[in-house]
Design a protein around this motif. Structure first.
Motif, PDB file in Angstrom:
ATOM      1  N   GLU A   1     -62.251 -20.755  29.507  1.00 39.55           N
ATOM      2  CA  GLU A   1     -61.944 -19.967  28.227  1.00 39.55           C
ATOM      3  C   GLU A   1     -62.489 -21.141  27.402  1.00 39.55           C
ATOM      4  O   GLU A   1     -63.502 -20.698  26.677  1.00 39.55           O
ATOM      5  CB  GLU A   1     -60.832 -19.511  27.505  1.00 39.55           C
ATOM      6  CG  GLU A   1     -60.349 -18.561  29.255  1.00 39.55           C
ATOM      7  CD  GLU A   1     -59.070 -17.793  28.848  1.00 39.55           C
ATOM      8  OE1 GLU A   1     -59.046 -18.047  28.187  1.00 39.55           O
ATOM      9  OE2 GLU A   1     -58.343 -17.351  29.566  1.00 39.55           O
ATOM     10  N   MET A   2     -62.179 -22.153  27.948  1.00 44.41           N
ATOM     11  CA  MET A   2     -62.896 -23.593  26.484  1.00 44.41           C
ATOM     12  C   MET A   2     -63.748 -23.630  26.351  1.00 44.41           C
ATOM     13  O   MET A   2     -64.470 -24.274  25.673  1.00 44.41           O
ATOM     14  CB  MET A   2     -61.600 -24.523  26.926  1.00 44.41           C
ATOM     15  CG  MET A   2     -59.932 -24.076  26.671  1.00 44.41           C
ATOM     16  SD  MET A   2     -58.937 -25.636  27.483  1.00 44.41           S
ATOM     17  CE  MET A   2     -59.877 -27.527  26.529  1.00 44.41           C
ATOM     18  N   ALA A   3     -64.910 -23.976  28.323  1.00 43.11           N
ATOM     19  CA  ALA A   3     -66.601 -23.701  27.931  1.00 43.11           C
ATOM     20  C   ALA A   3     -66.501 -22.471  28.154  1.00 43.11           C
ATOM     21  O   ALA A   3     -67.784 -22.416  27.888  1.00 43.11           O
ATOM     22  CB  ALA A   3     -66.235 -24.670  29.828  1.00 43.11           C
ATOM     23  N   ALA A   4     -66.183 -21.789  26.683  1.00 46.26           N
ATOM     24  CA  ALA A   4     -66.813 -20.308  26.441  1.00 46.26           C
ATOM     25  C   ALA A   4     -67.531 -20.290  27.799  1.00 46.26           C
ATOM     26  O   ALA A   4     -68.736 -19.109  27.924  1.00 46.26           O
ATOM     27  CB  ALA A   4     -68.395 -21.044  25.693  1.00 46.26           C
ATOM     28  N   GLY A   5     -66.310 -19.550  28.752  1.00 45.75           N
ATOM     29  CA  GLY A   5     -66.725 -18.628  29.998  1.00 45.75           C
ATOM     30  C   GLY A   5     -67.858 -19.355  30.895  1.00 45.75           C
ATOM     31  O   GLY A   5     -67.626 -18.535  31.806  1.00 45.75           O
TER      32      GLY A   5
END
Length: 164
Positions: free
Chosen positions: A59-63
């Motif tokens: 999530e923190m890595a944009a998916g």
């Protein structure tokens, strides 16, 4: 989190660099193995924590997938289902904690990010409390046995000192 010492140890043992993103799992794994065995309850709990951590990293890595299923399965085989060398696990944990103690204690106030000191401590304590000490002598004497193994308690106390 880039940790050159951790990467060097991973290289030394033929483990993938992607395990750097699982650095917070090493202290939890060490608590699990502190009593010398990994029980099913502990295995289930630690896998849940690690999978939640990986989901949060994605999530923190944009998916983007940070840790793939095959890498996660390898981590589980190397450290959860099979007992690692105490020395290897200690060196990985020490290197991981160097990076973790440098990170913010509230780096992620929402979600299940094991880089968050509170989440990491909670996971370690849950593992320690999952399978408690069985001391027949203490029960026979009328005194309740300690709930947590001494080695697990020592490891948690060390972790607490590092992440303050």
């Amino acid at each position: 989190m880039q940790n050159q010492r951790l990467k060097a140890i991973l290289d030394q043992h033929g483990l993938p660099h992607s395990f750097v993103y699982l650095a917070p799992a090493f202290p939890i794994v060490q608590v699990m193995w502190a009593d010398g065995v990994n029980q099913l309850t502990e295995q289930t709990m630690i896998c849940k924590h690690i999978r939640s951590h990986c989901s949060r990293l994605s999530e923190m890595a944009a998916g983007l997938e940070v840790i793939g299923d095959s890498e996660l399965a390898r981590f589980e085989q190397e450290f959860i289902y099979r007992k690692p060398s105490k020395e290897v696990l200690q060196s990985l944990t020490d290197a991981a904690l160097e990076g973790i103690s440098d990170s913010s204690s509230d780096s992620d106030s929402c979600g299940h990010n094991l880089y968050d000191h509170k989440q990491l401590m909670k996971a370690c304590m849950e593992i320690a409390a999952a399978c408690t000490v069985r001391d027949d002598r203490a029960q026979m004497s009328g005194f309740p046995p300690d709930r947590i193994y001494e080695e697990e308690q020592r490891l948690i106390e060390e972790l607490m000192a590092l992440v303050r």
